[in-house]
Scaffold this active site. Structure first.
Site, PDB file in Angstrom:
ATOM      1  N   ASP A  15      -9.602  -6.033  -9.335  1.00 16.81           N
ATOM      2  CA  ASP A  15      -9.937  -5.196  -8.183  1.00 16.81           C
ATOM      3  C   ASP A  15     -11.317  -5.588  -7.644  1.00 16.81           C
ATOM      4  O   ASP A  15     -12.320  -5.453  -8.345  1.00 16.81           O
ATOM      5  CB  ASP A  15      -9.944  -3.724  -8.608  1.00 16.81           C
ATOM      6  CG  ASP A  15      -9.911  -2.768  -7.429  1.00 16.81           C
ATOM      7  OD1 ASP A  15     -10.308  -3.166  -6.329  1.00 16.81           O
ATOM      8  OD2 ASP A  15      -9.497  -1.617  -7.618  1.00 16.81           O
ATOM      9  N   CYS A  31      -7.435  -1.794  -0.857  1.00 15.20           N
ATOM     10  CA  CYS A  31      -6.702  -1.522  -2.102  1.00 15.20           C
ATOM     11  C   CYS A  31      -5.207  -1.240  -1.984  1.00 15.20           C
ATOM     12  O   CYS A  31      -4.374  -1.984  -2.490  1.00 15.20           O
ATOM     13  CB  CYS A  31      -7.365  -0.350  -2.822  1.00 15.20           C
ATOM     14  SG  CYS A  31      -9.086  -0.634  -3.250  1.00 15.20           S
ATOM     15  N   ARG A  42      -1.883  -3.816  -2.677  1.00 14.00           N
ATOM     16  CA  ARG A  42      -0.981  -3.601  -3.803  1.00 14.00           C
ATOM     17  C   ARG A  42       0.470  -3.432  -3.348  1.00 14.00           C
ATOM     18  O   ARG A  42       1.403  -3.889  -4.011  1.00 14.00           O
ATOM     19  CB  ARG A  42      -1.450  -2.387  -4.612  1.00 14.00           C
ATOM     20  CG  ARG A  42      -2.685  -2.685  -5.397  1.00 14.00           C
ATOM     21  CD  ARG A  42      -3.560  -1.471  -5.695  1.00 14.00           C
ATOM     22  NE  ARG A  42      -4.926  -1.933  -5.837  1.00 14.00           N
ATOM     23  CZ  ARG A  42      -5.413  -2.495  -6.939  1.00 14.00           C
ATOM     24  NH1 ARG A  42      -4.651  -2.601  -8.014  1.00 14.00           N
ATOM     25  NH2 ARG A  42      -6.640  -2.944  -6.971  1.00 14.00           N
ATOM     26  N   LYS A 100      -4.674   0.455 -12.504  1.00 13.97           N
ATOM     27  CA  LYS A 100      -4.796   1.146 -11.217  1.00 13.97           C
ATOM     28  C   LYS A 100      -3.511   1.014 -10.402  1.00 13.97           C
ATOM     29  O   LYS A 100      -3.073  -0.080 -10.089  1.00 13.97           O
ATOM     30  CB  LYS A 100      -5.970   0.557 -10.442  1.00 13.97           C
ATOM     31  CG  LYS A 100      -6.103   1.071  -9.019  1.00 13.97           C
ATOM     32  CD  LYS A 100      -7.308   0.443  -8.347  1.00 13.97           C
ATOM     33  CE  LYS A 100      -7.322   0.729  -6.863  1.00 13.97           C
ATOM     34  NZ  LYS A 100      -8.504   0.152  -6.197  1.00 13.97           N
ATOM     35  N   HIS A 136      -2.458   3.223  -7.214  1.00 11.86           N
ATOM     36  CA  HIS A 136      -2.943   3.360  -5.827  1.00 11.86           C
ATOM     37  C   HIS A 136      -1.866   3.217  -4.754  1.00 11.86           C
ATOM     38  O   HIS A 136      -2.141   2.764  -3.637  1.00 11.86           O
ATOM     39  CB  HIS A 136      -4.080   2.368  -5.559  1.00 11.86           C
ATOM     40  CG  HIS A 136      -5.149   2.972  -4.700  1.00 11.86           C
ATOM     41  ND1 HIS A 136      -6.350   2.359  -4.458  1.00 11.86           N
ATOM     42  CD2 HIS A 136      -5.190   4.149  -4.012  1.00 11.86           C
ATOM     43  CE1 HIS A 136      -7.085   3.111  -3.672  1.00 11.86           C
ATOM     44  NE2 HIS A 136      -6.401   4.209  -3.384  1.00 11.86           N
ATOM     45  N   ASP A 144      -7.111  -8.243  -5.646  1.00  7.50           N
ATOM     46  CA  ASP A 144      -6.562  -7.512  -4.496  1.00  7.50           C
ATOM     47  C   ASP A 144      -7.312  -7.778  -3.203  1.00  7.50           C
ATOM     48  O   ASP A 144      -6.799  -7.515  -2.116  1.00  7.50           O
ATOM     49  CB  ASP A 144      -6.515  -6.003  -4.782  1.00  7.50           C
ATOM     50  CG  ASP A 144      -7.889  -5.358  -4.870  1.00  7.50           C
ATOM     51  OD1 ASP A 144      -8.885  -6.067  -5.132  1.00  7.50           O
ATOM     52  OD2 ASP A 144      -7.967  -4.124  -4.691  1.00  7.50           O
TER      53      ASP A 144
END
Length: 475
Positions: A38, A78, A82, A131, A133, A273
């Site tokens: 990230d 983010c 993803r 994570k 998200h 990302d």
């Protein structure tokens, strides 16, 4: 809920799910480990130029397999990034924009097919650590998107009461196991270590069947935390310590696979990302000389490290300079596992030949940001950037090294600019006047994308858009 009309209207130029190359016979049924960092910058690994900290395990991965020098995310933020990774489709097509927080009442539509769902049909065990998200409410958590198990944070690790600029906005940060809160996070120093432990447990538990492990590290996104064993290891400071712990985590996974005699039947993918969050100064990563960072469609925002390793299937020492993108990962995994492609159209293509060091026909890739703004198109070494407003650090800004960001300013790019990335990866010289044919070609690709996915900058409505998943309260 799946729209037949969307299938009919989708442009074949961008719908690679129907290409014959996607239907190749599987090489074998390998395990897949997908590691997603990230805010890791293009220049944050030793094999990509980092010198102030060491990344021996990731550097060894690059030596053992294929390292991409022009690998992209389609969205430098983010949630959108993803969504694109897991579905093989541009996130704006799926109506996923920006970074979803605790107030979001929507998430990735369950009608979309993720890598996990693709592989479950092939008998894979599927696990997610880290994570997520893509929607924090229960209908949108990993268990509803094809994952058998989940351990991690529902959104970014700065979305908590200790945020330096929004202390009263975010609620306590939940650490989730399955679909329930396991505990409230108030200290993240062991987060990378705990993610690694859970990843190793998943591998051990599923060693007798093919598995897909998606390990999405919360760091080096701020706030930075590191375990005691890596505190002070880097001369750069906290950021370097964090990168070294992520590198250690990769090494632990490779060590576990080797100990279980699974290394030669496992494809490992490592990427990020988006680029570094530059306003955080010493708590942000390196762009490797690229322009700008996270939150922009300049190279520093969307070009990321990408390493693929699979002993015996990917030759060692491959350096691939051809452009590719995270949307290509799903169709590539589908091809090498013999999986069915998603029923809904996607945007990626199978790049397995590229991973093996071969060249493929160039295709256009698009960079979207904000609410469906088409900001750039990339075609091989060429990149066309369209007029838009973007954030940058004012000249002469004094950066901090304490986890507190400085303020961006916003500027307008007034006209479209064309760059030759092969000789100018820093995007410093507009060459549109000297290359009118290439300029027209990329403008044509952009027009096709606008018809398909829309573009807020030009007021275009796309015919191939789909809806995000919307939360419906049981009350």
């Amino acid at each position: 809920m799946k729209s037949t009309l969307a299938l009919l209207l989708f442009s074949c130029l961008f719908c690679f799910s129907c290409q014959k190359e996607e239907a190749k016979e599987p090489i074998q049924k390998p395990n897949i480990v997908l590691i997603f960092a990230d805010d890791l910058g293009y220049g944050d690994l030793g094999s990509y130029g980092a010198k102030e900290w060491q990344t021996p395990h990731l550097d060894q991965m690059a030596q053992d397999g294929a390292k991409f020098t022009q690998f992209y995310v389609p969205h430098a933020v983010c949630s959108a990034s993803r969504a694109a990774l897991l579905t093989g489709a541009y996130a704006n097509r799926l109506e996923i924009f920006g970074a979803l927080d605790h107030t979001a009442k929507h998430g990735l539509n369950p009608d979309e097919t993720t890598i996990a769902e693709l592989l479950k049909e092939q008998g894979y065990a599927t696990g997610m650590v880290g994570k997520w998200h893509l929607g924090h409410l229960e209908p949108f958590l990993p268990g509803k998107q094809g994952f058998d198990s989940y351990f991690g944070l529902p959104y970014s690790n700065d979305m908590w009461p200790h945020h330096p600029e929004a202390k009263d906005y975010y609620p306590p940060l939940p650490l989730i196991q399955g679909d329930s809160t396991l505990e409230i996070m108030d200290d993240q120093s062991l987060l990378t270590s705990r993610y690694t432990e859970k990843a190793l447990e998943f591998i051990e538990r599923n060693q007798d069947q093919p598995f897909f492990l998606y390990l999405a590290h919360s760091m080096p996104h701020v706030p930075l935390y590191v375990s005691e064993k890596f505190q002070g290891k880097s001369p750069q400071g906290m950021y370097g310590d964090v990168i070294m712990e992520i590198d250690w985590s990769v090494g632990e996974i490779r060590k576990k696979l080797k100990a279980l005699d699974m290394e030669e039947n496992t494809l490992i993918i490592f990427t990020s990302d988006n680029g570094p969050w530059l306003s955080y100064g010493g708590h942000a990563g390196l762009t490797g000389g690229l322009r700008e960072g996270k939150g922009t469609s300049w190279e520093g925002g969307i070009r990321v490290p990408a390493i693929f390793t699979w002993p015996g299937k990917i030759k060692s020492g491959i350096v691939q300079n051809q452009a590719a993108m995270t949307v290509d990962i799903l169709p590539t995994i589908a091809a090498i596992t013999g999986s069915n492609m998603p029923q809904l159209p996607i945007d990626g293509r199978n790049i397995w030949p590229m991973i093996q060091g071969e060249q493929q026909e160039e295709k256009p890739y698009f960079a979207y940001y904000n609410r469906n703004e088409l900001q750039a198109v990339i075609y091989g070494k060429w990149k066309l950037v369209f007029p838009h407003r973007y954030r940058t650090l004012p000249e002469g800004t004094v950066l901090r090294n304490d986890g507190i960001p400085v303020q961006y300013t916003h500027v307008n790019l007034e006209k479209a600019e064309l760059y030759n990335l092969e000789i100018d990866p820093a995007e410093s010289k507009d060459v549109s006047e000297a290359n009118p044919e290439m300029l027209a070609k990329l403008q044509g690709y952009a027009e096709e994308a606008r018809k398909d996915m829309g573009d807020a900058l030009t007021g275009s409505e796309g015919s191939g858009m789909r809806k995000h998943g919307k939360y419906e309260s049981p009350d």
